[in-house]
Design an enzyme around this catalytic site. Structure first.
Site, mmCIF file in Angstrom:
data_model
loop_
_atom_site.group_PDB
_atom_site.id
_atom_site.type_symbol
_atom_site.label_atom_id
_atom_site.label_comp_id
_atom_site.label_asym_id
_atom_site.label_seq_id
_atom_site.Cartn_x
_atom_site.Cartn_y
_atom_site.Cartn_z
ATOM 1 N N GLY A 92 -34.475 27.868 -74.966
ATOM 2 C CA GLY A 92 -34.350 28.895 -75.999
ATOM 3 C C GLY A 92 -34.517 28.322 -77.391
ATOM 4 C CG ASP B 216 -31.473 25.758 -70.101
ATOM 5 O OD1 ASP B 216 -31.952 26.173 -71.173
ATOM 6 O OD2 ASP B 216 -30.252 25.636 -69.895
#
Length: 252
Positions: A51, A16
């Site tokens: 994201g 991430d």
């Protein structure tokens, strides 16, 4: 959580970005960058799994040196080594229209990723919803009561995959679209198993990949539910927790 013996054959590290790989300024520390290089020198794939959409992670992907694949928009789009799009899943316009109604009704901050660009309350889109191809829709809601009302509605919709990347926001993708599902595809393309994956993250949009990876790692600064899902907890992102996790699995 007991001590996890490192008997996994890690061949892919999924990272991430926000709250994990990058610091407050959005930069990758030298410690983390050097650890990524050490992993690559051992033949391990290092895949960003974020994201963010491509325009907002391209620079860091290129700084780290291109990997086999790049997972963006929580798995909504996957790019290959040359940053060619190889997989994409969109929200239907009807779903986006309902999310927009919620935004207007409750007067909350919204943000979104489309194939035509990124839009938010400060940079609104200027055409009709039907004129865009929507990848992700998000809210940032400071009011706990309003956040609960919106969360309850979107969570009840089986067509939506709902996570977050901070305690105050909601990230909404089509059902079945998440970082884990994207990494399963990447593993198939690379002839690997999810058992060969170490996944590192800090927020709810990381839980699926942390649970499904052979070795799931939560950051020291991760949300509590993420820590509960992990096999191991590394240091805080301000303490180069990614480098600490990478060194945990490298062959000495």
């Amino acid at each position: 959580m007991g001590v996890v013996e490192m008997d996994k054959d890690i061949k892919l590290i999924a990272l991430d970005m926000d709250g994990t790989l990058v610091n407050h300024d959005g930069d990758v520390s030298k410690e983390n960058e050097d650890a990524v290089k050490r992993a690559k020198d051992q033949g391990i794939h290092v895949v960003l799994s974020t994201g963010r959409s491509l325009p907002f992670c391209r620079d860091i992907a290129e700084q780290l040196g291109h990997s086999a694949y790049l997972v963006t928009v929580n798995g909504g789009q996957v790019f290959d080594k040359e940053l060619n799009l190889v997989d994409s899943t969109h929200l239907t316009n009807d779903l986006v229209k309902r999310l927009w109604e919620l935004k207007m009704k409750h007067d909350v901050y919204f943000w979104s990723s489309t194939t035509e660009g990124v839009f938010n309350t400060k940079k609104p889109f200027d055409k009709e919803i039907d004129d865009y191809s929507w990848l992700k829709f998000g809210f940032d809601i400071q009011d706990d009561a309003i956040r609960k009302v919106i969360t309850d509605e979107v969570m009840a919709n089986e067509a939506l995959e709902v996570t977050n990347s901070s305690p105050t926001n909601l990230e909404i993708n089509p059902a079945g679209v998440n970082k884990a599902a994207a990494l399963v595809k990447v593993c198939q393309w690379l002839d690997l198993s999810m058992d060969n994956v170490m996944a590192v993250g800090d927020s709810m949009n990381d839980i699926a990949m942390i649970r499904e990876a052979g070795f799931g790692v939560a950051m020291g600064n991760a949300q509590d539910r993420v820590k509960e899902a992990a096999d191991w907890i590394t240091k805080d992102y301000t303490e180069h927790g990614v480098a600490h996790a990478i060194d945990r699995v490298l062959k000495k």
